[in-house]
Design a protein around this motif. Structure first.
Motif, PDB file in Angstrom:
ATOM      1  N   LYS A   1      18.818  94.967 -26.217  1.00 49.43           N
ATOM      2  CA  LYS A   1      19.993  95.669 -26.748  1.00 49.43           C
ATOM      3  C   LYS A   1      20.685  96.480 -25.657  1.00 49.43           C
ATOM      4  O   LYS A   1      21.920  96.545 -25.604  1.00 49.43           O
ATOM      5  CB  LYS A   1      19.584  96.567 -27.916  1.00 49.43           C
TER       6      LYS A   1
ATOM      7  N   ARG B   1      24.628  95.951 -24.161  1.00 47.06           N
ATOM      8  CA  ARG B   1      25.660  96.979 -23.928  1.00 47.06           C
ATOM      9  C   ARG B   1      26.128  96.949 -22.479  1.00 47.06           C
ATOM     10  O   ARG B   1      27.312  97.130 -22.189  1.00 47.06           O
ATOM     11  CB  ARG B   1      25.125  98.353 -24.323  1.00 47.06           C
TER      12      ARG B   1
ATOM     13  N   THR C   1      29.638  95.995 -27.835  1.00 44.85           N
ATOM     14  CA  THR C   1      29.751  97.330 -28.415  1.00 44.85           C
ATOM     15  C   THR C   1      28.503  97.721 -29.180  1.00 44.85           C
ATOM     16  O   THR C   1      28.124  98.893 -29.211  1.00 44.85           O
ATOM     17  CB  THR C   1      30.969  97.382 -29.350  1.00 44.85           C
TER      18      THR C   1
END
Length: 363
Positions: A11, A15, A20
């Protein structure tokens, strides 16, 4: 490395790549999807989008699309516009293009980012992956809700408490067994702003969309002439419609777009109807090269522009529409006849009302 630690790294890497938000779910996380899709198709709400029915067995269950998948990473990429699209609806001499389509084709931009992230994951773990962005039979919105990115609002689009609803979705299917995130629940409450603003009453009930009345469908997916009942309601919308998205109060939490490719091109921010209607096939391809608009072709696009001219109430645009009376495409010629008739008669039902309560203070 534990699966939990890998999920956190994945994750964070998403980013870093420009996404987003990111969330994980299992391939079996949308058990209600087959019933909802079946009801949608049975009601003929899909219109001419026959591909929804033809590939429904894959769409209903990600495991049917790729049985080896053990986890799905859902990714959101913001394209939040710099201005409220509703302000364009009062400017009848221009064409209103949906905010997502004013820049470069999102399919290309999102897929490149997905592939970079996927290559990183493969290099780190040796797993297998498949990446998807909108063109495969994947139910991105239910999967996005299952992965905790947001929920499907009353307008059926995905929106999030920290995202608003201006974002694209992408998916990475992987053979890795990664811990899923908690699914998001619905937070629309009693609000019905998106339902009330729809110019064509395309929502027969909250959380249900009849695409046959949706302006996005009519201007992009629908082949042939649009029903004359609906043409006045299209206003100056020539590619897509942002009304139900733009009015959503959750947009006060919308994230700023990081990808400069989504910034609107000058010729697509406030294009003059008189210029657009004069495009031949070569001119259309040149103007919309690299744009998602290109895929609908010159004829369907000019059809939309002619409906907007008919709704403009500006008699000066008749001269721009008249040459299309002899267009080789019968749908374009029909649209030209309708536009000229509306301008000549100047009847109230030939000038579409702007959607009520634009909600400029709410978008």
């Amino acid at each position: 490395m534990t699966s939990e630690a890998l999920a956190r790294r994945l994750k964070a890497r998403a980013r870093t790549e420009g996404f987003t938000a990111a969330g994980l779910c299992r391939p079996d996380a949308i058990p209600d999807a087959p019933r909802r899709l079946s009801e949608f198709l049975a009601a003929d709400f899909h219109g001419q989008m026959n591909w929804l029915a033809e590939r429904s067995h894959w769409r209903e269950d990600p495991r049917a699309l790729w049985p080896e998948a053990r986890s799905i990473l859902m990714l959101a990429e913001a394209y939040t516009p710099g201005e409220n699209p509703l302000t364009l609806l009062d400017q009848r001499e221009i064409g209103a293009i949906s905010a997502y389509a004013r820049g470069r084709d999102y399919h290309d931009l999102v897929k490149k980012r997905l592939k970079r992230l996927g290559r990183w994951l493969v290099s780190e773990t040796g797993c297998e992956i498949k990446v998807f962005v909108d063109t495969a039979p994947v139910m991105e919105k239910p999967l996005g809700q299952a992965a905790g990115l947001g929920w499907q609002g009353k307008h059926t689009n995905l929106l999030g408490r920290h995202l608003g609803n201006w974002f694209f979705l992408g998916a990475i299917f992987t053979t890795l067994d990664l811990p899923p995130d908690p699914p998001e629940r619905e937070h629309c409450g009693s609000c019905r702003a998106c339902l009330d603003i729809c110019p064509t009453n395309a929502f027969p009930a909250p959380f249900r969309l009849d695409a046959r009345r949706c302006i996005s469908y009519l201007t992009i997916e629908h082949h042939g002439p649009v029903d004359e009942e609906l043409r006045p309601l299209m206003g100056n919308r020539i590619y897509g419609c942002d009304d139900c998205l733009a009015i959503c109060p959750w947009n006060k939490f919308a994230q700023e777009a990081r990808e400069t490719g989504y910034l609107g091109r000058a010729e697509q921010m406030r294009p003059r109807l008189a210029d657009l209607v004069a495009l031949n096939d070569a001119g259309f391809r040149e103007v919309f090269s690299g744009s998602p608009i290109k895929r609908i072709g010159r004829n369907r696009f000019v059809r939309n522009v002619l409906y907007a001219i008919g709704n403009s109430g500006d008699p000066a645009l008749e001269a721009a529409a008249r040459p299309l009376l002899d267009d080789p495409d019968p749908v374009v010629a029909d649209a030209a006849r309708w536009a000229i008739s509306c301008l000549a008669q100047a009847q109230p039902d030939c000038a579409a009302p702007v959607s009520p309560a634009h909600g400029r203070d709410r978008a």
